[in-house]
Write a protein that holds these residues in place. Structure first.
Motif, short mmCIF file in Angstrom:
data_model
loop_
_atom_site.label_atom_id
_atom_site.label_comp_id
_atom_site.label_asym_id
_atom_site.label_seq_id
_atom_site.Cartn_x
_atom_site.Cartn_y
_atom_site.Cartn_z
N VAL A 263 0.86 -1.18 0.00
CA VAL A 263 0.00 0.00 0.00
C VAL A 263 0.90 1.23 0.00
N GLY A 264 0.66 2.14 -0.92
CA GLY A 264 1.39 3.39 -0.98
C GLY A 264 0.53 4.50 -0.42
N ALA A 265 1.16 5.41 0.35
CA ALA A 265 0.40 6.50 0.97
C ALA A 265 1.35 7.65 1.29
N LYS A 266 0.75 8.76 1.70
CA LYS A 266 1.53 9.89 2.18
C LYS A 266 1.30 9.96 3.68
N TRP A 267 2.36 9.98 4.46
CA TRP A 267 2.29 10.00 5.91
C TRP A 267 3.19 11.10 6.43
N ARG A 268 2.58 12.10 7.08
CA ARG A 268 3.31 13.25 7.61
C ARG A 268 4.19 13.91 6.55
N GLY A 269 3.64 14.02 5.36
CA GLY A 269 4.34 14.69 4.28
C GLY A 269 5.35 13.84 3.54
N LYS A 270 5.50 12.56 3.90
CA LYS A 270 6.47 11.69 3.24
C LYS A 270 5.73 10.57 2.51
N ASP A 271 6.28 10.17 1.37
CA ASP A 271 5.71 9.04 0.64
C ASP A 271 6.18 7.75 1.29
N VAL A 272 5.25 6.89 1.64
CA VAL A 272 5.60 5.64 2.33
C VAL A 272 4.93 4.45 1.64
N MET A 273 5.55 3.29 1.83
CA MET A 273 4.97 2.03 1.39
C MET A 273 4.90 1.12 2.61
N ARG A 274 3.83 0.39 2.72
CA ARG A 274 3.69 -0.55 3.83
C ARG A 274 2.94 -1.77 3.33
N SER A 275 3.00 -2.81 4.13
CA SER A 275 2.30 -4.03 3.72
C SER A 275 0.80 -3.83 3.91
N LYS A 276 0.05 -4.55 3.13
CA LYS A 276 -1.41 -4.47 3.20
C LYS A 276 -1.87 -4.97 4.57
N PRO A 277 -2.73 -4.22 5.26
CA PRO A 277 -3.18 -4.67 6.58
C PRO A 277 -4.04 -5.92 6.49
N ARG A 278 -3.97 -6.72 7.52
CA ARG A 278 -4.79 -7.93 7.59
C ARG A 278 -6.17 -7.59 8.14
N LYS A 279 -7.14 -8.30 7.69
CA LYS A 279 -8.50 -8.12 8.21
C LYS A 279 -8.59 -8.82 9.56
N SER A 280 -9.15 -8.15 10.53
CA SER A 280 -9.30 -8.72 11.86
C SER A 280 -10.50 -9.66 11.90
N SER A 281 -10.34 -10.74 12.64
CA SER A 281 -11.45 -11.68 12.78
C SER A 281 -12.23 -11.42 14.08
N ARG A 282 -11.70 -10.52 14.90
CA ARG A 282 -12.39 -10.21 16.16
C ARG A 282 -13.52 -9.23 15.93
N PRO A 283 -14.63 -9.40 16.63
CA PRO A 283 -15.73 -8.44 16.48
C PRO A 283 -15.36 -7.10 17.12
N ALA A 284 -15.95 -6.02 16.60
CA ALA A 284 -15.69 -4.68 17.14
C ALA A 284 -16.26 -4.56 18.55
N THR A 285 -15.54 -3.82 19.39
CA THR A 285 -16.01 -3.57 20.75
C THR A 285 -17.13 -2.52 20.68
N PRO A 286 -17.92 -2.38 21.74
CA PRO A 286 -18.96 -1.35 21.73
C PRO A 286 -18.40 0.06 21.48
N LYS A 287 -17.23 0.37 22.06
CA LYS A 287 -16.62 1.69 21.84
C LYS A 287 -16.22 1.88 20.38
N GLN A 288 -15.69 0.83 19.77
CA GLN A 288 -15.32 0.91 18.36
C GLN A 288 -16.54 1.12 17.48
N LYS A 289 -17.63 0.45 17.80
CA LYS A 289 -18.86 0.61 17.03
C LYS A 289 -19.37 2.05 17.11
N VAL A 290 -19.33 2.63 18.32
CA VAL A 290 -19.78 4.02 18.50
C VAL A 290 -18.88 4.96 17.70
#
Length: 112
Positions: free
Chosen positions: A20-47
């Motif tokens: 994944v290519g992106a701009k982070w704090r004004g710099k061009d960066v590459m990072r690995s694609k994030p993994r999808k989480s299998s855990r359900p969202a917490t109530p705070k995350q849902k809100v």
């Protein structure tokens, strides 16, 4: 995460294979694609996700105005991101089970 400067393909934004290519704090960066989480969202995350969705939908029609006039011209955050952050922090609050808008605190033009 790797920072690259004028690589063979130049700066890019988005997904290319497992990278994944992106701009982070004004710099061009590459990072690995994030993994999808299998855990359900917490109530705070849902809100928080619901709050973000409400603010994004509220600001979408005035995006051209925000992109031109909201906040200073920083190289770190876009003006739309500044507007979203401000609106989430100052103009909407959660009182279970509803979100309450404080329309008098909504800003369209700001120098923050």
């Amino acid at each position: 995460m790797g920072i690259y400067d004028k690589g063979i393909i130049g700066a890019f934004s988005g997904k290319v294979g497992p990278v994944v290519g992106a701009k982070w704090r004004g710099k061009d960066v590459m990072r690995s694609k994030p993994r999808k989480s299998s855990r359900p969202a917490t109530p705070k995350q849902k809100v928080q996700r619901e709050k973000f969705t409400l603010v994004a939908e509220f600001l979408r029609p005035i995006n051209p105005i925000l992109s031109r006039y909201f906040g200073g011209n920083t190289q770190i955050e876009t003006r739309r991101n500044l507007a979203t952050s401000y609106t989430m922090r100052e103009a909407i609050r959660y009182e279970a089970p509803d979100f309450l808008w404080e329309y008098n605190r909504v800003l369209i033009n700001s120098s923050c």
